[in-house]
Design a protein around this motif. Structure first.
Motif, short mmCIF file in Angstrom:
data_model
loop_
_atom_site.label_atom_id
_atom_site.label_comp_id
_atom_site.label_asym_id
_atom_site.label_seq_id
_atom_site.Cartn_x
_atom_site.Cartn_y
_atom_site.Cartn_z
N GLU A 100 0.86 -1.20 0.00
CA GLU A 100 0.00 0.00 0.00
C GLU A 100 0.89 1.24 0.00
OE1 GLU A 100 -3.88 1.94 0.45
OE2 GLU A 100 -3.62 -0.21 0.75
N HIS A 115 -2.71 -0.32 -8.54
CA HIS A 115 -4.17 -0.28 -8.54
C HIS A 115 -4.65 0.92 -7.73
CE1 HIS A 115 -8.17 -2.08 -6.89
NE2 HIS A 115 -8.39 -1.33 -7.96
N TYR A 125 -7.73 2.59 -6.05
CA TYR A 125 -9.02 2.06 -5.61
C TYR A 125 -9.64 2.97 -4.55
CZ TYR A 125 -7.08 0.62 -1.08
OH TYR A 125 -6.53 0.63 0.18
N ASN A 146 -8.28 -6.05 -5.63
CA ASN A 146 -7.28 -6.17 -4.56
C ASN A 146 -7.08 -7.62 -4.15
OD1 ASN A 146 -6.46 -3.51 -4.31
ND2 ASN A 146 -8.04 -2.99 -2.81
N LYS A 200 -0.91 -0.88 -4.45
CA LYS A 200 -2.28 -0.36 -4.43
C LYS A 200 -2.27 0.95 -3.66
CE LYS A 200 -3.71 -3.00 -0.32
NZ LYS A 200 -4.70 -3.94 0.24
#
Length: 235
Positions: free
Chosen positions: A94, A116, A118, A129, A146
């Motif tokens: 993250e 990603h 999101y 995820n 992400k």
């Protein structure tokens, strides 16, 4: 009992004073390959093909096969070592906006980065995820990231979520933007793997594109179901 071949300062002192014998030198894998190739060369006795008998040619063919296998094995060892050096991820990290340059743009030579964007509460983002978690373990040489969209790009519109950016050596190779790009909630981990393999971010072992997932339609009617085989006489 202490191993006389162990690399310790005490053993080095004992060797210098002649109390311990010199440490046995280990034979490397390259030395083994060289010895095998030397053996094959000597077996030919320096003869040309024209000077060899049929039996000698048969033996040479066997030796050539062995030499080719040894060369192939050496090549594969080098490839595996190179790949292992790159297999340093294996999970989804993250990040936020302040990490973007370091984690994406400065990921390093030969590194594919899949990011990603999101937001919590969007089912398709949650699904992707989950797929990322599986793919990151399957392809540890690829860097899977992400980030909550607005932490990286202020005011990023929710209608564009989910979004995936794919980078290679600080160069954006592809953008997958919006739910229509992924086929909605029917997206499987195999579908996503194939998409990323087409871009080049992963090397899939799948031989063909996954077939579309069949959609099931549930029809709910009021009262009893319409069944041609049933009649009022059944009640």
């Amino acid at each position: 009992m202490q191993d006389p071949n162990e690399d310790t300062e005490w053993n080095d002192i004992l060797r210098q004073k002649g109390i311990l014998p010199p440490k046995e030198e280990e034979i490397t894998e390259n030395e083994i390959i060289e010895m095998m190739e030397d053996k094959i060369h000597k077996a030919n006795a320096g003869k040309s093909y024209e000077e060899m008998t049929l039996d000698e040619l048969d033996e040479l063919e066997d030796d050539e096969d062995e030499r080719v296998l040894l060369q192939y094995r050496q090549q594969r060892i080098a490839e595996i070592k190179k790949l292992q050096q790159k297999e340093i991820y294996g999970s989804v990290k993250e990040i936020s906006g302040i990490d973007y340059v370091k984690e994406v743009n400065e990921a390093g030579d030969g590194v594919w980065v899949v990011l990603h964007l999101y937001k919590q509460g969007i089912p398709l983002c949650t699904l992707i995820n989950q797929h990322f978690a599986q793919l990151s373990r399957k392809f540890p040489a690829t860097k899977f990231l992400k980030a909550v969209s607005t932490t990286c790009i202020p005011n990023f519109p929710d209608k564009n979520l989910p979004t995936i950016f794919v980078y290679f050596e600080n160069d954006m190779k592809s953008q997958l933007i919006g739910p229509h790009t992924f086929g909605g909630m029917n997206l499987t981990v195999e579908d996503l793997e194939w998409k990323l393999s087409e871009i080049g971010a992963v090397k899939t072992d799948m031989e063909e594109k996954p077939k579309p997932k069949q959609r099931t339609t549930l029809t709910i009617s009021s009262g009893r179901e319409n069944n041609d085989d049933s009649s009022d006489d059944d009640y």
